[in-house]
Design a protein around this motif. Structure first.
Motif, short mmCIF file in Angstrom:
data_model
loop_
_atom_site.label_atom_id
_atom_site.label_comp_id
_atom_site.label_asym_id
_atom_site.label_seq_id
_atom_site.Cartn_x
_atom_site.Cartn_y
_atom_site.Cartn_z
N LEU A 131 0.84 -1.19 0.00
CA LEU A 131 0.00 0.00 0.00
C LEU A 131 0.88 1.25 0.00
CD1 LEU A 131 -2.60 -0.85 2.77
CD2 LEU A 131 -3.06 -0.67 0.33
N GLU A 132 0.41 2.27 -0.69
CA GLU A 132 1.08 3.57 -0.59
C GLU A 132 0.60 4.21 0.71
OE1 GLU A 132 1.15 7.93 -2.70
OE2 GLU A 132 0.68 6.21 -3.95
N MET A 133 1.49 4.35 1.65
CA MET A 133 1.12 4.88 2.96
C MET A 133 1.29 6.39 2.94
SD MET A 133 0.22 2.18 4.72
CE MET A 133 0.53 2.20 6.46
N ARG A 134 0.24 7.09 2.59
CA ARG A 134 0.29 8.55 2.52
C ARG A 134 0.35 9.14 3.92
NH1 ARG A 134 -4.07 8.61 -2.31
NH2 ARG A 134 -2.69 7.61 -3.83
N CYS A 160 -6.88 6.48 -1.42
CA CYS A 160 -7.15 7.83 -0.93
C CYS A 160 -7.13 7.72 0.59
CB CYS A 160 -8.52 8.32 -1.41
SG CYS A 160 -8.68 8.39 -3.21
N THR A 161 -6.56 8.70 1.26
CA THR A 161 -6.31 8.59 2.70
C THR A 161 -6.96 9.74 3.46
OG1 THR A 161 -4.20 7.52 2.19
CG2 THR A 161 -4.47 8.38 4.42
N PHE A 162 -7.65 9.40 4.56
CA PHE A 162 -8.34 10.40 5.36
C PHE A 162 -8.17 10.11 6.84
CE2 PHE A 162 -10.48 10.00 1.29
CZ PHE A 162 -10.51 11.31 0.87
N CYS A 163 -8.19 11.17 7.65
CA CYS A 163 -8.11 11.02 9.10
C CYS A 163 -9.47 10.53 9.62
CB CYS A 163 -7.72 12.35 9.75
SG CYS A 163 -9.01 13.62 9.70
N PRO A 164 -9.52 10.02 10.86
CA PRO A 164 -10.78 9.54 11.42
C PRO A 164 -11.88 10.60 11.47
CG PRO A 164 -8.96 8.70 12.70
CD PRO A 164 -8.39 9.70 11.73
N SER A 187 -10.42 0.98 7.59
CA SER A 187 -9.26 1.25 8.43
C SER A 187 -7.97 0.85 7.71
CB SER A 187 -9.40 0.46 9.74
OG SER A 187 -8.32 0.75 10.58
N ARG A 188 -7.02 1.78 7.67
CA ARG A 188 -5.72 1.52 7.06
C ARG A 188 -4.88 0.71 8.04
NH1 ARG A 188 -1.54 6.45 6.33
NH2 ARG A 188 -1.39 6.13 8.56
N PRO A 189 -4.18 -0.32 7.57
CA PRO A 189 -3.32 -1.06 8.51
C PRO A 189 -2.22 -0.16 9.02
CG PRO A 189 -2.95 -1.79 6.25
CD PRO A 189 -4.08 -0.81 6.21
#
Length: 61
Positions: A3-6, A29-33, A52-54
């Motif tokens: 995974l691309e960990m942004r 696509c990455t977002f905060c909680p 949930s992102r690992p």
């Protein structure tokens, strides 16, 4: 394939450490909680589910 960990939320730009809670869609696509909750768990870019992102443990190499 990894995974691309942004490192920041795409909505509010909050910095996200690799071991912090974050949410991603199938396109990574990455977002905060907080933003994920406000968007009701739906990615605004693709309409997909945010899950949930690992967490990645920092390792010494």
């Amino acid at each position: 394939m990894a995974l691309e960990m942004r490192t920041s939320c795409e909505r509010c730009e909050k910095h996200l450490e690799m071991d912090q809670a974050a949410f991603i869609c199938s396109y990574e696509c990455t977002f905060c909680p907080t933003c994920t909750n406000e968007m009701e768990g739906i990615c605004p870019n693709c309409g997909g589910e945010l899950v949930s992102r690992p967490k990645r443990i920092k390792t010494i190499r």
